[in-house]
Motif scaffolding. Structure first.
Motif, mmCIF file in Angstrom:
data_model
loop_
_atom_site.group_PDB
_atom_site.id
_atom_site.type_symbol
_atom_site.label_atom_id
_atom_site.label_comp_id
_atom_site.label_asym_id
_atom_site.label_seq_id
_atom_site.Cartn_x
_atom_site.Cartn_y
_atom_site.Cartn_z
ATOM 1 N N ARG A 9 0.848 -1.192 0.000
ATOM 2 C CA ARG A 9 0.000 0.000 0.000
ATOM 3 C C ARG A 9 0.881 1.238 0.000
ATOM 4 N NH1 ARG A 9 -4.691 -0.207 3.896
ATOM 5 N NH2 ARG A 9 -3.161 0.074 5.516
ATOM 6 N N CYS A 10 0.621 2.094 -0.958
ATOM 7 C CA CYS A 10 1.393 3.323 -1.097
ATOM 8 C C CYS A 10 1.178 4.218 0.122
ATOM 9 C CB CYS A 10 0.958 4.036 -2.375
ATOM 10 S SG CYS A 10 1.764 5.615 -2.623
ATOM 11 N N ASP A 11 2.278 4.746 0.645
ATOM 12 C CA ASP A 11 2.184 5.641 1.802
ATOM 13 C C ASP A 11 1.463 6.941 1.461
ATOM 14 O OD1 ASP A 11 3.420 4.091 3.692
ATOM 15 O OD2 ASP A 11 5.420 4.856 3.269
ATOM 16 N N ASP A 12 1.579 7.350 0.225
ATOM 17 C CA ASP A 12 1.075 8.674 -0.137
ATOM 18 C C ASP A 12 -0.384 8.683 -0.551
ATOM 19 O OD1 ASP A 12 3.519 9.708 0.426
ATOM 20 O OD2 ASP A 12 4.245 9.663 -1.626
ATOM 21 N N CYS A 13 -0.817 7.681 -1.318
ATOM 22 C CA CYS A 13 -2.187 7.739 -1.858
ATOM 23 C C CYS A 13 -3.011 6.509 -1.503
ATOM 24 C CB CYS A 13 -2.142 7.928 -3.372
ATOM 25 S SG CYS A 13 -1.590 6.461 -4.264
ATOM 26 N N GLU A 14 -2.431 5.544 -0.784
ATOM 27 C CA GLU A 14 -3.131 4.340 -0.338
ATOM 28 C C GLU A 14 -3.558 3.423 -1.475
ATOM 29 O OE1 GLU A 14 -6.176 5.407 2.431
ATOM 30 O OE2 GLU A 14 -4.719 5.913 3.969
ATOM 31 N N ASN A 15 -2.975 3.624 -2.628
ATOM 32 C CA ASN A 15 -3.163 2.683 -3.720
ATOM 33 C C ASN A 15 -2.513 1.350 -3.347
ATOM 34 O OD1 ASN A 15 -3.484 1.633 -6.439
ATOM 35 N ND2 ASN A 15 -1.327 2.057 -6.740
ATOM 36 N N GLU A 16 -3.198 0.255 -3.646
ATOM 37 C CA GLU A 16 -2.609 -1.064 -3.410
ATOM 38 C C GLU A 16 -2.105 -1.622 -4.722
ATOM 39 O OE1 GLU A 16 -5.340 -3.578 -1.347
ATOM 40 O OE2 GLU A 16 -5.788 -2.031 0.136
ATOM 41 N N ASP A 28 7.443 2.210 -9.218
ATOM 42 C CA ASP A 28 6.722 3.386 -8.753
ATOM 43 C C ASP A 28 5.235 3.088 -8.635
ATOM 44 O OD1 ASP A 28 9.038 4.915 -8.772
ATOM 45 O OD2 ASP A 28 8.748 5.516 -10.857
ATOM 46 N N CYS A 29 4.579 3.808 -7.753
ATOM 47 C CA CYS A 29 3.136 3.721 -7.629
ATOM 48 C C CYS A 29 2.488 4.142 -8.945
ATOM 49 C CB CYS A 29 2.676 4.636 -6.500
ATOM 50 S SG CYS A 29 0.891 4.765 -6.354
ATOM 51 N N ALA A 30 1.512 3.336 -9.400
ATOM 52 C CA ALA A 30 0.867 3.624 -10.685
ATOM 53 C C ALA A 30 -0.017 4.861 -10.600
ATOM 54 C CB ALA A 30 0.039 2.420 -11.126
ATOM 55 N N VAL A 31 -0.404 5.229 -9.393
ATOM 56 C CA VAL A 31 -1.329 6.356 -9.228
ATOM 57 C C VAL A 31 -0.582 7.672 -9.039
ATOM 58 C CG1 VAL A 31 -3.168 7.306 -7.783
ATOM 59 C CG2 VAL A 31 -3.141 4.866 -8.342
ATOM 60 N N CYS A 32 0.334 7.714 -8.065
ATOM 61 C CA CYS A 32 0.957 8.990 -7.718
ATOM 62 C C CYS A 32 2.437 9.054 -8.061
ATOM 63 C CB CYS A 32 0.747 9.296 -6.236
ATOM 64 S SG CYS A 32 1.728 8.268 -5.138
ATOM 65 N N GLY A 33 3.022 7.952 -8.463
ATOM 66 C CA GLY A 33 4.418 7.974 -8.883
ATOM 67 C C GLY A 33 5.418 7.858 -7.741
HETATM 68 ZN ZN LIG Z 1 0.678 6.329 -4.556
#
Ligand SMILES: [Zn+2]
Length: 57
Positions: A9-16, A28-33
């Motif tokens: 789970r991304c620390d910044d946007c909670e994308n899993e 990198d996170c696909a949502v926020c990078g």
């Molecule tokens: Zn993210």
């Protein structure tokens, strides 16, 4: 033992996002990078909460 996959789970946007345990390059996170995993030569270094370990079959 084959490499496992980890649900991070991304620390910044909670994308899993599911990430391979032995990444060859930075993931990198696909949502926020934001960086989710960096390669270490062995098991990746994860940035974020590991929610689940998914064993490869
Ligand atoms: Zn993210």
């Amino acid at each position: 033992m084959a490499g496992n996959f980890f649900s991070i789970r991304c620390d910044d946007c909670e994308n899993e996002q599911v990430v391979f345990g032995k990444v060859a390059s930075v993931v990198d996170c696909a949502v926020c990078g934001s960086t989710l995993a960096t390669p270490t030569g062995g098991e990746a270094d994860f940035h974020g909460e590991v929610l689940e370990v998914v064993e490869a079959r």
